[in-house]
Motif scaffolding. Structure first.
Motif, PDB file in Angstrom:
ATOM      1  N   MET B  48     -14.148   0.656  -1.403  1.00  0.00           N
ATOM      2  CA  MET B  48     -13.285   1.775  -1.010  1.00  0.00           C
ATOM      3  C   MET B  48     -13.973   3.116  -1.273  1.00  0.00           C
ATOM      4  O   MET B  48     -14.850   3.223  -2.123  1.00  0.00           O
ATOM      5  CB  MET B  48     -11.959   1.720  -1.774  1.00  0.00           C
ATOM      6  N   ILE B  49     -13.531   4.109  -0.503  1.00  0.00           N
ATOM      7  CA  ILE B  49     -14.013   5.478  -0.719  1.00  0.00           C
ATOM      8  C   ILE B  49     -12.824   6.324  -1.168  1.00  0.00           C
ATOM      9  O   ILE B  49     -11.750   6.254  -0.571  1.00  0.00           O
ATOM     10  CB  ILE B  49     -14.588   6.093   0.572  1.00  0.00           C
ATOM     11  N   THR B  50     -13.036   7.110  -2.232  1.00  0.00           N
ATOM     12  CA  THR B  50     -11.965   7.968  -2.742  1.00  0.00           C
ATOM     13  C   THR B  50     -12.523   9.353  -3.076  1.00  0.00           C
ATOM     14  O   THR B  50     -13.723   9.496  -3.338  1.00  0.00           O
ATOM     15  CB  THR B  50     -11.323   7.344  -4.008  1.00  0.00           C
ATOM     16  N   ALA B  51     -11.648  10.358  -3.012  1.00  0.00           N
ATOM     17  CA  ALA B  51     -12.015  11.658  -3.597  1.00  0.00           C
ATOM     18  C   ALA B  51     -11.888  11.451  -5.102  1.00  0.00           C
ATOM     19  O   ALA B  51     -10.909  10.879  -5.566  1.00  0.00           O
ATOM     20  CB  ALA B  51     -11.064  12.745  -3.119  1.00  0.00           C
ATOM     21  N   GLY B  52     -12.862  11.889  -5.867  1.00  0.00           N
ATOM     22  CA  GLY B  52     -12.910  11.558  -7.287  1.00  0.00           C
ATOM     23  C   GLY B  52     -11.687  11.983  -8.082  1.00  0.00           C
ATOM     24  O   GLY B  52     -11.363  11.387  -9.106  1.00  0.00           O
ATOM     25  N   GLY B  53     -10.990  12.988  -7.605  1.00  0.00           N
ATOM     26  CA  GLY B  53      -9.857  13.494  -8.362  1.00  0.00           C
ATOM     27  C   GLY B  53      -8.553  12.754  -8.112  1.00  0.00           C
ATOM     28  O   GLY B  53      -7.590  12.888  -8.868  1.00  0.00           O
ATOM     29  N   VAL B  71     -16.247   4.037  -4.434  1.00  0.00           N
ATOM     30  CA  VAL B  71     -17.250   5.064  -4.146  1.00  0.00           C
ATOM     31  C   VAL B  71     -16.550   6.417  -4.033  1.00  0.00           C
ATOM     32  O   VAL B  71     -15.718   6.614  -3.144  1.00  0.00           O
ATOM     33  CB  VAL B  71     -18.014   4.717  -2.850  1.00  0.00           C
ATOM     34  N   CYS B  72     -16.885   7.326  -4.954  1.00  0.00           N
ATOM     35  CA  CYS B  72     -16.267   8.659  -4.953  1.00  0.00           C
ATOM     36  C   CYS B  72     -17.057   9.598  -4.053  1.00  0.00           C
ATOM     37  O   CYS B  72     -18.292   9.629  -4.091  1.00  0.00           O
ATOM     38  CB  CYS B  72     -16.233   9.236  -6.361  1.00  0.00           C
ATOM     39  N   TYR B  73     -16.334  10.374  -3.248  1.00  0.00           N
ATOM     40  CA  TYR B  73     -16.948  11.385  -2.389  1.00  0.00           C
ATOM     41  C   TYR B  73     -17.009  12.674  -3.185  1.00  0.00           C
ATOM     42  O   TYR B  73     -15.980  13.319  -3.422  1.00  0.00           O
ATOM     43  CB  TYR B  73     -16.079  11.559  -1.142  1.00  0.00           C
ATOM     44  N   GLY B  74     -18.187  13.028  -3.656  1.00  0.00           N
ATOM     45  CA  GLY B  74     -18.321  14.208  -4.506  1.00  0.00           C
ATOM     46  C   GLY B  74     -18.842  13.816  -5.878  1.00  0.00           C
ATOM     47  O   GLY B  74     -19.113  12.637  -6.148  1.00  0.00           O
ATOM     48  N   THR B  75     -18.935  14.828  -6.740  1.00  0.00           N
ATOM     49  CA  THR B  75     -19.492  14.604  -8.074  1.00  0.00           C
ATOM     50  C   THR B  75     -18.455  13.999  -9.016  1.00  0.00           C
ATOM     51  O   THR B  75     -18.768  13.145  -9.836  1.00  0.00           O
ATOM     52  CB  THR B  75     -19.964  15.949  -8.677  1.00  0.00           C
ATOM     53  N   HIS B  94     -20.720   7.743  -7.205  1.00  0.00           N
ATOM     54  CA  HIS B  94     -20.345   9.110  -6.805  1.00  0.00           C
ATOM     55  C   HIS B  94     -21.522   9.785  -6.103  1.00  0.00           C
ATOM     56  O   HIS B  94     -22.473   9.086  -5.697  1.00  0.00           O
ATOM     57  CB  HIS B  94     -19.829   9.911  -8.015  1.00  0.00           C
ATOM     58  N   SER B  95     -21.457  11.088  -5.959  1.00  0.00           N
ATOM     59  CA  SER B  95     -22.494  11.828  -5.237  1.00  0.00           C
ATOM     60  C   SER B  95     -23.019  12.915  -6.162  1.00  0.00           C
ATOM     61  O   SER B  95     -22.726  14.099  -5.971  1.00  0.00           O
ATOM     62  CB  SER B  95     -21.910  12.468  -3.971  1.00  0.00           C
TER      63      SER B  95
END
Lengths: 317, 317
Positions: B48-53, B71-75, B94-95
């Motif tokens: 899955m892809i999620t925004a980290g927050g 998988v987080c989109y962003g730091t 993450h990224s």
């Protein structure tokens, strides 16, 4: 007896207080002095303080036959007819570099705000667009600073400070100036070449007849549809009508302006645009730069009244 | 057959297109996945892809028993329960650093806009205040950047980039972080000491239980009436109610915020204030950082589906 000084433009209160402690002020409050004072009063004036951009020609100088010093508040002196002053042996002083850091800061503020669309972003939050996930074309991602080509037009003290700040944002910095300088930035041989090369054009050139409308429709077209122009110099350097047209038809992406052709007026066609950031000529308007500019004004006036050369004299002035 | 990936948060269209070219997307569009998909569909999800927050706890993980990669989109990854993920042997990626430049740029944009009062200035021009010389307390000169003390809270990749940018504005830069770093800035031994020392507090610390409401009424009071706070990290690091109060009663001078406690909502008490600049969490929202974050997402997913370790794995995740 303290010396009398004519105040030719409107200035911040803090400045008036500080200068007023040292000299007797004849404040024209931005109006034509001959409407505020008698011919006799004007005839007695030996020194005056002006904002450098305010028109000050031979006719006005002739109303003050004893005038010996024109002291500009700030770096600019483009409103002063230097030839007329020289002919009348009037010394012209200014405040070189006193506000360079503040002006460079506002240039960066305008560049960042315009390219990242700060005003629409703030409006999107305040207006509830964000919380309701309302689609907004203004909120589409834009190019950031990293890798951007920043073109600085003019490499005086302000231009250098803009370049140093911009380079810290991981950008490529290039410049055009009448002559090459010993600076670590790429030199472009003309304003046309600079506009072709860069995506943000930062105008930091000294205003004058040779730079009047230097940034015209042709230069804006070269800047391109992702391009942005920032002006912290003088409004006269940009053809404002051409700029409004380029912004309205998306020839360029945005603009950040601290200066305008007819201050204190920004044309309605400009203030109606969403892709501009506008500030009321506040580049040098910080506490520390006001203090530094006042220091120069006081030093120039004290030297003049002591019969010495101005310490901050305009070259050729 | 392409691999299936659950999209857990709302993402920009460009990202969805690019990821969609490589994987079969199950887009929950920001809604709870169990309202959008059947139990069977969820049971088949491995990545899955999620925004980290976005909150992602054990209960949600248990609905996807085959889940192997978050998988987080962003730091950031502060929404992800790392312990719960570890227990279930779910890798968390993450990224890191992909958006650091963009985020540091927005931090500078907010700092400059808040300290130079860019929004009231633009409004003063557009609203005709300037042309009519209308007095405005918001237009009084403020301290500029030169000689200012900029305090950076957190010295990760974003903190370093903020510090490097701020130093180019002729400021003094200091920082507080759990540990000293090999950087050319003054280290302050605590957040309290940093707030006492600086006039602008830049929050670049990683969000987590240990930094929750770290910037509270006491820290804001130490920052002082000329102080300004900028937050580009997570809303949880500031006590938002205390911030609103400090801004409203002039305990501090201003704030620039890209993040909020309850996104996508900024409290009415905050949006009503004239001395704040608000952006809708667009720190990492530039073309190049979206591309760089997508690169990390794709690399993490491709490695996962190839049975390899994630190249951009969260430490301890």
């Amino acid at each position: 007896m303290s010396h009398r000084v004519l105040i030719y433009s409107r200035f911040p209160k803090a400045m008036m207080v500080r200068i007023g402690q040292r000299f007797e002020l004849m404040d024209a409050a931005g109006k034509p002095p001959h409407e505020m004072f008698t011919t006799e009063q004007l005839a007695g004036i030996t020194a005056m303080i002006t904002a450098g951009g305010t028109p000050l020609g031979a006719d006005m100088m002739d109303r003050m036959p004893k005038l010996g010093a024109i002291v500009c508040y700030g770096t600019g002196y483009d409103g002063v007819d230097l030839a007329a002053a020289a002919q009348r042996k009037i010394a012209v002083g200014h405040s070189p570099g006193a506000n360079a850091s503040s002006v460079a800061d506002i240039a960066m503020t305008l560049m960042l705000a315009a390219t990242r669309r700060l005003l629409p972003a703030d409006d999107y939050v305040r207006g509830g667009g964000w919380s309701s996930a309302k689609p907004s074309p203004m909120m589409r991602p834009q190019a950031g600073m990293r890798g951007r080509r920043i073109g600085v037009y003019g490499m005086g003290e302000i231009g250098r400070k803009i370049a140093a700040r911009a380079a810290a944002f991981e950008t490529e910095v290039g410049y055009f100036s009448r002559s090459r300088h010993d600076v670590p930035y790429q030199y472009l041989p003309s304003l046309e070449a600079l506009a072709d090369w860069c995506s943000v054009l930062m105008i930091a050139v000294r205003a004058g007849a040779d730079t009047h409308h230097a940034v015209d429709a042709g230069i804006l077209k070269r800047l391109g549809e992702d391009g942005c122009v920032v002006n912290i110099s003088r409004g006269s350097v940009i053809d404002e009508q051409a700029l409004v047209k380029a912004l309205a038809d998306n020839t360029i992406a945005g603009a950040g302006l601290d200066v305008f052709e007819q201050e204190p007026h920004a044309p309605d066609a400009l203030t109606a645009l969403p892709n501009v950031v506008l500030t009321p000529h506040i580049g040098g308007h910080t506490l520390e730069s006001h203090t530094a500019m006042q220091d120069c004004v006081i030093a120039n006036l004290e030297a003049f009244f002591a019969g010495k050369p101005l310490p901050y004299q305009v070259r050729g002035g």
